[in-house]
Design an enzyme around this catalytic site. Sequence first.
Site, mmCIF file in Angstrom:
data_model
loop_
_atom_site.group_PDB
_atom_site.id
_atom_site.type_symbol
_atom_site.label_atom_id
_atom_site.label_comp_id
_atom_site.label_asym_id
_atom_site.label_seq_id
_atom_site.Cartn_x
_atom_site.Cartn_y
_atom_site.Cartn_z
ATOM 1 N N THR A 46 33.604 46.752 32.209
ATOM 2 C CA THR A 46 34.693 47.662 31.852
ATOM 3 C C THR A 46 34.775 47.880 30.344
ATOM 4 O OG1 THR A 46 37.116 47.782 31.756
ATOM 5 C CG2 THR A 46 36.190 45.595 31.976
ATOM 6 N N ASP A 47 35.323 49.011 29.943
ATOM 7 C CA ASP A 47 35.525 49.261 28.509
ATOM 8 C C ASP A 47 36.594 48.344 27.924
ATOM 9 O OD1 ASP A 47 37.785 50.401 29.664
ATOM 10 O OD2 ASP A 47 37.584 52.340 28.685
ATOM 11 N N GLU A 48 37.371 47.660 28.793
ATOM 12 C CA GLU A 48 38.428 46.784 28.281
ATOM 13 C C GLU A 48 37.870 45.586 27.525
ATOM 14 O OE1 GLU A 48 41.783 46.029 30.788
ATOM 15 O OE2 GLU A 48 41.614 47.969 31.763
ATOM 16 N N ARG A 74 53.986 46.336 29.353
ATOM 17 C CA ARG A 74 53.022 45.294 29.734
ATOM 18 C C ARG A 74 52.778 44.387 28.526
ATOM 19 N NH1 ARG A 74 47.318 47.527 31.798
ATOM 20 N NH2 ARG A 74 48.296 47.472 33.854
ATOM 21 N N TYR A 116 55.342 52.020 31.784
ATOM 22 C CA TYR A 116 55.500 50.894 30.858
ATOM 23 C C TYR A 116 55.821 51.414 29.452
ATOM 24 C CZ TYR A 116 53.044 48.153 34.472
ATOM 25 O OH TYR A 116 52.654 47.540 35.639
ATOM 26 N N TYR A 164 42.370 39.389 32.217
ATOM 27 C CA TYR A 164 41.379 40.153 32.992
ATOM 28 C C TYR A 164 40.175 40.497 32.123
ATOM 29 C CZ TYR A 164 39.069 44.383 34.706
ATOM 30 O OH TYR A 164 38.115 45.310 35.069
HETATM 31 P P1 NAD Z 1 39.022 46.490 43.580
HETATM 32 O O1 NAD Z 1 40.052 45.475 43.213
HETATM 33 O O2 NAD Z 1 39.446 47.747 44.263
HETATM 34 O O3 NAD Z 1 37.914 45.821 44.514
HETATM 35 C C1 NAD Z 1 37.407 44.531 44.296
HETATM 36 C C2 NAD Z 1 36.664 44.103 45.562
HETATM 37 O O4 NAD Z 1 36.067 42.819 45.320
HETATM 38 C C3 NAD Z 1 37.566 43.946 46.786
HETATM 39 O O5 NAD Z 1 36.949 44.535 47.912
HETATM 40 C C4 NAD Z 1 37.700 42.437 46.960
HETATM 41 O O6 NAD Z 1 37.909 42.036 48.306
HETATM 42 C C5 NAD Z 1 36.337 41.971 46.428
HETATM 43 N N1 NAD Z 1 36.385 40.574 45.953
HETATM 44 C C6 NAD Z 1 37.302 40.019 45.114
HETATM 45 N N2 NAD Z 1 37.006 38.727 44.911
HETATM 46 C C7 NAD Z 1 35.871 38.466 45.610
HETATM 47 C C8 NAD Z 1 35.064 37.310 45.783
HETATM 48 N N3 NAD Z 1 35.381 36.136 45.181
HETATM 49 N N4 NAD Z 1 33.960 37.390 46.551
HETATM 50 C C9 NAD Z 1 33.634 38.566 47.182
HETATM 51 N N5 NAD Z 1 34.376 39.677 47.076
HETATM 52 C C10 NAD Z 1 35.480 39.632 46.283
HETATM 53 O O7 NAD Z 1 38.257 46.798 42.220
HETATM 54 P P2 NAD Z 1 37.600 48.145 41.696
HETATM 55 O O8 NAD Z 1 38.631 48.924 40.977
HETATM 56 O O9 NAD Z 1 36.815 48.760 42.787
HETATM 57 O O10 NAD Z 1 36.610 47.555 40.586
HETATM 58 C C11 NAD Z 1 35.280 47.176 40.929
HETATM 59 C C12 NAD Z 1 34.589 46.659 39.688
HETATM 60 O O11 NAD Z 1 34.580 47.666 38.675
HETATM 61 C C13 NAD Z 1 35.261 45.449 39.056
HETATM 62 O O12 NAD Z 1 34.259 44.563 38.608
HETATM 63 C C14 NAD Z 1 36.040 46.014 37.871
HETATM 64 O O13 NAD Z 1 36.166 45.072 36.831
HETATM 65 C C15 NAD Z 1 35.131 47.162 37.461
HETATM 66 N N6 NAD Z 1 35.790 48.310 36.807
HETATM 67 C C16 NAD Z 1 36.866 48.916 37.379
HETATM 68 C C17 NAD Z 1 37.441 50.031 36.770
HETATM 69 C C18 NAD Z 1 38.607 50.761 37.379
HETATM 70 O O14 NAD Z 1 39.140 51.693 36.759
HETATM 71 N N7 NAD Z 1 39.042 50.424 38.572
HETATM 72 C C19 NAD Z 1 36.901 50.514 35.571
HETATM 73 C C20 NAD Z 1 35.803 49.849 35.002
HETATM 74 C C21 NAD Z 1 35.252 48.758 35.645
HETATM 75 O O1 TDX Z 2 53.032 50.847 37.067
HETATM 76 C C1 TDX Z 2 52.324 51.082 36.064
HETATM 77 N N1 TDX Z 2 52.893 51.701 34.979
HETATM 78 C C2 TDX Z 2 52.205 51.981 33.841
HETATM 79 O O2 TDX Z 2 52.759 52.536 32.881
HETATM 80 C C3 TDX Z 2 50.936 50.734 36.003
HETATM 81 C C4 TDX Z 2 50.265 50.056 37.183
HETATM 82 C C5 TDX Z 2 50.245 51.036 34.850
HETATM 83 N N2 TDX Z 2 50.857 51.619 33.794
HETATM 84 C C6 TDX Z 2 50.060 51.923 32.596
HETATM 85 C C7 TDX Z 2 49.275 50.753 32.029
HETATM 86 C C8 TDX Z 2 48.041 51.427 31.466
HETATM 87 O O3 TDX Z 2 48.317 51.911 30.152
HETATM 88 O O4 TDX Z 2 49.084 52.888 32.995
HETATM 89 C C9 TDX Z 2 47.811 52.628 32.382
HETATM 90 C C10 TDX Z 2 46.774 52.396 33.466
HETATM 91 O O5 TDX Z 2 47.089 51.162 34.077
HETATM 92 P P1 TDX Z 2 46.187 50.558 35.287
HETATM 93 O O6 TDX Z 2 46.028 51.594 36.336
HETATM 94 O O7 TDX Z 2 46.754 49.234 35.653
HETATM 95 O O8 TDX Z 2 44.764 50.423 34.583
HETATM 96 P P2 TDX Z 2 44.303 49.637 33.263
HETATM 97 O O9 TDX Z 2 45.195 48.499 32.959
HETATM 98 O O10 TDX Z 2 44.082 50.656 32.180
HETATM 99 O O11 TDX Z 2 42.895 49.041 33.767
HETATM 100 C C11 TDX Z 2 42.025 49.821 34.611
HETATM 101 O O12 TDX Z 2 40.942 50.358 33.908
HETATM 102 C C12 TDX Z 2 39.922 49.501 33.497
HETATM 103 C C13 TDX Z 2 41.504 49.004 35.795
HETATM 104 O O13 TDX Z 2 42.586 48.437 36.484
HETATM 105 C C14 TDX Z 2 40.535 47.954 35.345
HETATM 106 O O14 TDX Z 2 39.980 47.275 36.462
HETATM 107 C C15 TDX Z 2 39.437 48.598 34.600
HETATM 108 O O15 TDX Z 2 38.576 47.628 34.087
#
Ligand code: NAD
Ligand code: TDX
Length: 339
Positions: free
Chosen positions: A126-128, A274, A208, A151
């Site tokens: 992730t970019d985080e 947050r 937030y 995280y």
């Molecule tokens: P998600 O939370 O929707 O899915 C995570 C999945 O992993 C779930 O199906 C869960 O059951 C499985 N899991 C969790 N712990 C496990 C374990 N110990 N063993 C096997 N399976 C397990 O997450 P997502 O949003 O689909 O993110 C997927 C990946 O992409 C993550 O690594 C996250 O860090 C990365 N990522 C997400 C975002 C985003 O915006 N969502 C952005 C950049 C990177």
């Molecule tokens: O209820 C909310 N209110 C609010 O203001 C939530 C859930 C979020 N927010 C804000 C926090 C962030 O500035 O919105 C923005 C986006 O929040 P999230 O959807 O929780 O994403 P973020 O924290 O940016 O992280 C996401 O992007 C990078 C994914 O959850 C990560 O898994 C990924 O790595």
Amino acid sequence: MKTLLVTGGCGFIGSNFVRQQLQTYPDVSIVNVDKLTYAGNLENLADIENDPRYRFERGDICDREFIDGVLDSAAIDSVVNFAAESHVDRSILDSGPFIQTNIVGTQVLLDASRKANISRYLQVSTDEVYGTLGEDGYFTEDTPLAPNSPYSASKTAADLLVRSYFHTYGFPAVTTRCSNNYGPYQFPEKLIPLFISNALKDEALPVYGKGNNVRDWIHVLDHCRGIDAALRNGEPGEVYNFGGNSELQNLELTFKLLDALGKPRTLIRHVEDRAGHDFRYAIDTTRVEHELGWKPQMDFETGLRSTIDWYLSNKDWAERIQSGQYRDYYETQYGKRLA
Ligand code: NAD
Ligand code: TDX
């Protein structure tokens, strides 16, 4: 025939990736390992579960014996690791599962993959990991790592393990780092699906702080195409950043969602910020454009409309997934804030 081991394939991005791979490549088969935590849902892949090229194995990436067994059971060419605890707010409440799955789980997968002599390992990051930007500038692959939440610290630790396995053992690993994804099957704890789901029930949208934090939004299928490009054409040991070139302040995005749903802005509640909230994320995609020929294809307005339509047509999905373990969390975390 190429066989991929995908971990976390029942989550948001993993399920979109599995479906896209099977649709795009007739010669690909997939073994999906998922623990089915609160965020994993078998229903996300119900449409392909009978495809003979697909097999599901329930299990934990931290379980060495299980992972060794899965890698022994099929001629796996490549591993794509999506499995993670992925929600920043949860990591603030309890970092334990993040350390376990995101760090220890990655170590187990790296060891097992090395032992099985796979030809490519891709770490979905992730970019985080770069921390936060101010008003200006962009993250590049050379930006120093400076994670701010439990995280992102756990994701950074995993990235560094991956890096060390390349340098120490010549292990063929590639890392991708992406900005905020949106699209179908995203668990309604993240901003976009949470706000759609609350607005549809005329419930408050908890913004937030002032809502001026900025996120760069990318459609999940663009991210999946990027992972595919890095898996096939990336250089071992390298990092590739993906972003959507769609920066928005959270409040601007909230207005767009409410307008698209025909709901009033009075649903917005500004709640406590947050802890340690990163101000802004934005990605310079020059490298992936030049080296992988990748660009985002979905413009944000079209992607958001189709995502809203998906949630409108799948209200039951959101209800079902929210009625599980998530409901308790939602009530203690957000219920308290909204009180
Ligand atoms: P998600 O939370 O929707 O899915 C995570 C999945 O992993 C779930 O199906 C869960 O059951 C499985 N899991 C969790 N712990 C496990 C374990 N110990 N063993 C096997 N399976 C397990 O997450 P997502 O949003 O689909 O993110 C997927 C990946 O992409 C993550 O690594 C996250 O860090 C990365 N990522 C997400 C975002 C985003 O915006 N969502 C952005 C950049 C990177
Ligand atoms: O209820 C909310 N209110 C609010 O203001 C939530 C859930 C979020 N927010 C804000 C926090 C962030 O500035 O919105 C923005 C986006 O929040 P999230 O959807 O929780 O994403 P973020 O924290 O940016 O992280 C996401 O992007 C990078 C994914 O959850 C990560 O898994 C990924 O790595």
